[in-house]
Design a protein around this motif. Structure first.
Motif, PDB file in Angstrom:
ATOM      1  N   VAL A 413       0.848  -1.194   0.000  1.00  0.00           N
ATOM      2  CA  VAL A 413       0.000   0.000   0.000  1.00  0.00           C
ATOM      3  C   VAL A 413       0.880   1.239   0.000  1.00  0.00           C
ATOM      4  N   ARG A 414       0.541   2.187  -0.882  1.00  0.00           N
ATOM      5  CA  ARG A 414       1.251   3.475  -0.887  1.00  0.00           C
ATOM      6  C   ARG A 414       0.284   4.577  -1.313  1.00  0.00           C
ATOM      7  N   THR A 415       0.650   5.804  -0.921  1.00  0.00           N
ATOM      8  CA  THR A 415      -0.103   6.978  -1.368  1.00  0.00           C
ATOM      9  C   THR A 415       0.636   7.619  -2.532  1.00  0.00           C
ATOM     10  N   PHE A 416      -0.059   8.510  -3.223  1.00  0.00           N
ATOM     11  CA  PHE A 416       0.555   9.174  -4.367  1.00  0.00           C
ATOM     12  C   PHE A 416       1.740  10.034  -3.925  1.00  0.00           C
ATOM     13  N   ALA A 417       1.632  10.653  -2.740  1.00  0.00           N
ATOM     14  CA  ALA A 417       2.705  11.519  -2.244  1.00  0.00           C
ATOM     15  C   ALA A 417       3.998  10.753  -1.987  1.00  0.00           C
ATOM     16  N   GLU A 418       3.900   9.442  -1.774  1.00  0.00           N
ATOM     17  CA  GLU A 418       5.088   8.625  -1.489  1.00  0.00           C
ATOM     18  C   GLU A 418       5.828   8.186  -2.746  1.00  0.00           C
ATOM     19  N   LEU A 419       5.277   8.456  -3.924  1.00  0.00           N
ATOM     20  CA  LEU A 419       5.903   7.955  -5.148  1.00  0.00           C
ATOM     21  C   LEU A 419       7.113   8.769  -5.582  1.00  0.00           C
ATOM     22  N   GLY A 420       7.164  10.059  -5.277  1.00  0.00           N
ATOM     23  CA  GLY A 420       8.290  10.877  -5.708  1.00  0.00           C
ATOM     24  C   GLY A 420       7.802  12.197  -6.283  1.00  0.00           C
ATOM     25  N   PRO A 421       8.665  13.238  -6.220  1.00  0.00           N
ATOM     26  CA  PRO A 421       8.270  14.578  -6.675  1.00  0.00           C
ATOM     27  C   PRO A 421       7.854  14.619  -8.148  1.00  0.00           C
ATOM     28  N   HIS A 422       8.512  13.809  -9.005  1.00  0.00           N
ATOM     29  CA  HIS A 422       8.164  13.891 -10.423  1.00  0.00           C
ATOM     30  C   HIS A 422       6.726  13.447 -10.676  1.00  0.00           C
ATOM     31  N   ARG A 423       6.229  12.456  -9.904  1.00  0.00           N
ATOM     32  CA  ARG A 423       4.845  12.035 -10.083  1.00  0.00           C
ATOM     33  C   ARG A 423       3.882  13.055  -9.490  1.00  0.00           C
ATOM     34  N   LEU A 424       4.290  13.687  -8.393  1.00  0.00           N
ATOM     35  CA  LEU A 424       3.463  14.767  -7.852  1.00  0.00           C
ATOM     36  C   LEU A 424       3.315  15.887  -8.867  1.00  0.00           C
ATOM     37  N   LEU A 425       4.431  16.202  -9.544  1.00  0.00           N
ATOM     38  CA  LEU A 425       4.405  17.254 -10.561  1.00  0.00           C
ATOM     39  C   LEU A 425       3.479  16.859 -11.720  1.00  0.00           C
ATOM     40  N   LEU A 426       3.646  15.657 -12.208  1.00  0.00           N
ATOM     41  CA  LEU A 426       2.803  15.211 -13.315  1.00  0.00           C
ATOM     42  C   LEU A 426       1.339  15.091 -12.892  1.00  0.00           C
ATOM     43  N   GLY A 427       1.117  14.737 -11.626  1.00  0.00           N
ATOM     44  CA  GLY A 427      -0.243  14.559 -11.146  1.00  0.00           C
ATOM     45  C   GLY A 427      -1.042  15.844 -11.101  1.00  0.00           C
ATOM     46  N   THR A 428      -0.354  16.998 -11.139  1.00  0.00           N
ATOM     47  CA  THR A 428      -1.068  18.275 -11.150  1.00  0.00           C
ATOM     48  C   THR A 428      -1.538  18.669 -12.543  1.00  0.00           C
ATOM     49  N   GLN A 429      -1.100  17.922 -13.551  1.00  0.00           N
ATOM     50  CA  GLN A 429      -1.451  18.257 -14.927  1.00  0.00           C
ATOM     51  C   GLN A 429      -2.710  17.505 -15.354  1.00  0.00           C
ATOM     52  N   ASN A 430      -3.458  18.122 -16.276  1.00  0.00           N
ATOM     53  CA  ASN A 430      -4.639  17.439 -16.793  1.00  0.00           C
ATOM     54  C   ASN A 430      -4.235  16.491 -17.912  1.00  0.00           C
ATOM     55  N   ALA A 431      -5.223  15.747 -18.412  1.00  0.00           N
ATOM     56  CA  ALA A 431      -4.925  14.724 -19.420  1.00  0.00           C
ATOM     57  C   ALA A 431      -4.368  15.329 -20.696  1.00  0.00           C
ATOM     58  N   VAL A 432      -4.842  16.507 -21.068  1.00  0.00           N
ATOM     59  CA  VAL A 432      -4.359  17.141 -22.306  1.00  0.00           C
ATOM     60  C   VAL A 432      -2.889  17.485 -22.186  1.00  0.00           C
TER      61      VAL A 432
END
Length: 518
Positions: A413-432
């Motif tokens: 089990v993990r949260t999104f915040a535990e994956l790494g800064p690059h995924r946090l950055l990408l997670g703020t972007q929309n699908a487009v």
């Protein structure tokens, strides 16, 4: 079936016992009657048939030999018919039956053997009529129970009105749908579920301390979906009991088919909810109604979790149902939707991240117990304040789950915040934005691979996964280092990014991550 004792109770037959045989022999069921004067009738007499004879064989074989032949055929006993020429049963026949332990009855000269045959036929007719009436009556009761929504438990209640048998209904996922007169542990449920996966499934199983159990298969749409279990071997069940169990299993097929139809509608309903969340726009207004239909409060905080199995086999049939059952048992309102690579749960959640992680770990353990040999992982995407904010937690939870699946023996089990800064950055972007980033970098590579059947994207992923180590990457791809160099040179030529430079590697890595997220 009839017994010698039941014939003796019929005074019109004029029967009397000369040799009772072993204790209980007169109460043993007999199959039919067989009239013979052959010295050796063993080739014609069936097992448990009652032999009728006038002793016309006595000039060709001794009484002891005749009795031995009857005994070899495993007959139920002998009825000796008196005649005017022989008003008493021969003593040597009585002695032979006594020595061999074969029941011997005597019938008066005035009563023909046909009277016994008619009495036995009448009993068979009454028995079959009774069985038929019982089956019709039971069928009506079973149909009523199913139509009124009594479910599998209602079917077992109807069955146990006539037969006090230890019963259970278990589906192919090892779930106990109903039980009556017995209790089964987790290991026994798993044994049944494993048996139902065999082709063909067994008709009996050894359930350890519970003993051998008879299985009556329940199928809804051409496959085995469950089984009616009787905790007795088939050899200990009467024909009437077997017929009743078989009839009940057929009605259970109707119940299972009904449940499957309801589950299919619910899963489709849930899948459409995810499509609404991901598509956004004009369908946003439909989301609250869908959530309410599953008992989830759309006005409260909503969490999104995604579960799957680590390794190549992401999901298995029944995973969504097991996850739904877990949340119901935990008292958490939830919508569970099955995808091709994962199962998504949208749930009402008013507690913190720590409590969420603890419950998610329990979920992963519960799924692992139901699917032995498979490791479950759960990605937590965070919470949203209402339906309008569900899209980002949904994307994040799926990304976390996808990462955990590739993570080998890491945490379940993990949260999104535990994956790494690059995924946090990408997670703020929309699908487009994510699609633009991925296509802007990877499109030339993918066009080249599609046109020439190449493996440039696979090579790039392997190179970055192995931190740019040439030998390790070549070994993983099973190619020569020079082949790897040529492929990377082509990637640099097509993308304009040098795989030996850190900044360009970051661009390539983020493009691949963005492609995975969309």
């Amino acid at each position: 079936m009839f017994t010698l004792a039941s014939l003796l109770e019929d005074e019109s037959l004029g029967l009397s016992v000369l040799v009772p045989g072993p204790p209980g022999a007169l109460e043993e069921p007999a199959a039919w009657v067989h009239n013979t004067e052959l010295p050796d009738p063993s080739g014609y007499v069936r097992r448990r048939e009652l032999v009728l004879t006038n002793g016309l064989w006595d000039d060709r074989i001794a009484a002891s030999g005749f009795v031995a032949n009857v005994q070899r055929a495993q007959a139920a006993g002998i009825v000796f018919g008196l005649r005017s020429e022989r008003p008493t049963t021969p003593e040597d026949l009585v002695a032979a039956c006594r020595d061999a332990g074969v029941p011997l009855l005597e019938i008066a000269a005035a009563v023909p053997f046909t009277a016994i045959s008619e009495a036995v036929a009448t009993r068979y007719t009454e028995e079959r009529q009774g069985a038929l009436v019982g089956m019709v009556r039971r069928g009506d009761a079973l149909a009523t129970a199913i139509s009124r929504g009594a479910g599998a438990s209602g079917v077992l209640r109807v069955l146990r009105r006539d037969h006090e048998l230890p019963l259970a209904v278990i589906d192919r996922m090892g779930r106990l749908l109903a039980s009556a007169g017995t209790e089964l542990d987790t290991a026994q449920l798993h044994t049944v579920a494993t048996g139902l996966t065999r082709r063909p499934p067994p008709l009996e199983l050894d359930l350890g301390a519970a003993g051998r159990a008879a299985l009556y298969l329940v199928g809804a749409v051409g496959d085995v979906d469950a089984a009616l279990i009787c905790l007795r071997p088939v050899s200990e069940l009467t024909r009437v009991e077997q017929d009743a169990l078989d009839q009940a299993a057929r009605f259970l097929s109707l119940e299972v088919a009904k449940q499957q139809a309801v589950q299919a509608i619910e899963l489709r309903f849930a899948s459409e909810l995810l499509e609404m969340v991901l598509s956004g726009g004009s369908r946003d207004a439909e989301v609250p109604g869908r959530l309410r239909a599953f008992g989830v409060d759309p006005e409260g905080p909503l969490a999104v979790w995604t579960a799957a199995f680590a390794g190549p086999e992401a999901t298995l049939p029944g995973l969504a149902e097991v996850i739904g059952e877990f949340f119901v048992a935990a008292g958490v309102p939830v919508v569970v939707a099955a995808g091709s690579q994962d199962v998504v749960a949208v749930l009402s959640w008013r507690q913190g991240e720590r409590e969420a992680a603890l419950l998610a770990e329990r979920l992963a353990a519960a799924v692992g117990e139901r699917f032995p040999g498979h490791r479950a992982v759960v990605g937590l995407g965070g919470t949203a304040r209402g339906p309008a904010g569900l899209r980002e937690p949904l994307i994040r939870s799926r990304e976390v789950c996808r990462t955990l699946r590739r993570g080998g023996a890491g945490p379940a089990v993990r949260t999104f915040a535990e994956l790494g800064p690059h995924r946090l950055l990408l997670g703020t972007q929309n699908a487009v934005a994510l699609r633009t980033l991925a296509d802007g970098v990877l499109a030339p590579i993918r066009e080249h691979d599609a046109r020439r059947g190449g493996e440039l994207e696979t090579t790039l992923r392997a190179f970055l996964d192995h931190d740019g180590h040439w030998q390790a990457t070549a070994a993983a791809l099973r190619v020569h280092v020079n082949t790897l160099r040529n492929r990377l040179a082509k990637i640099s030529e097509l993308t304009g990014r040098d795989t030996s430079r850190t900044a360009d590697r970051v661009d390539l890595f983020l493009a691949l991550q963005a492609a995975d997220m969309v």
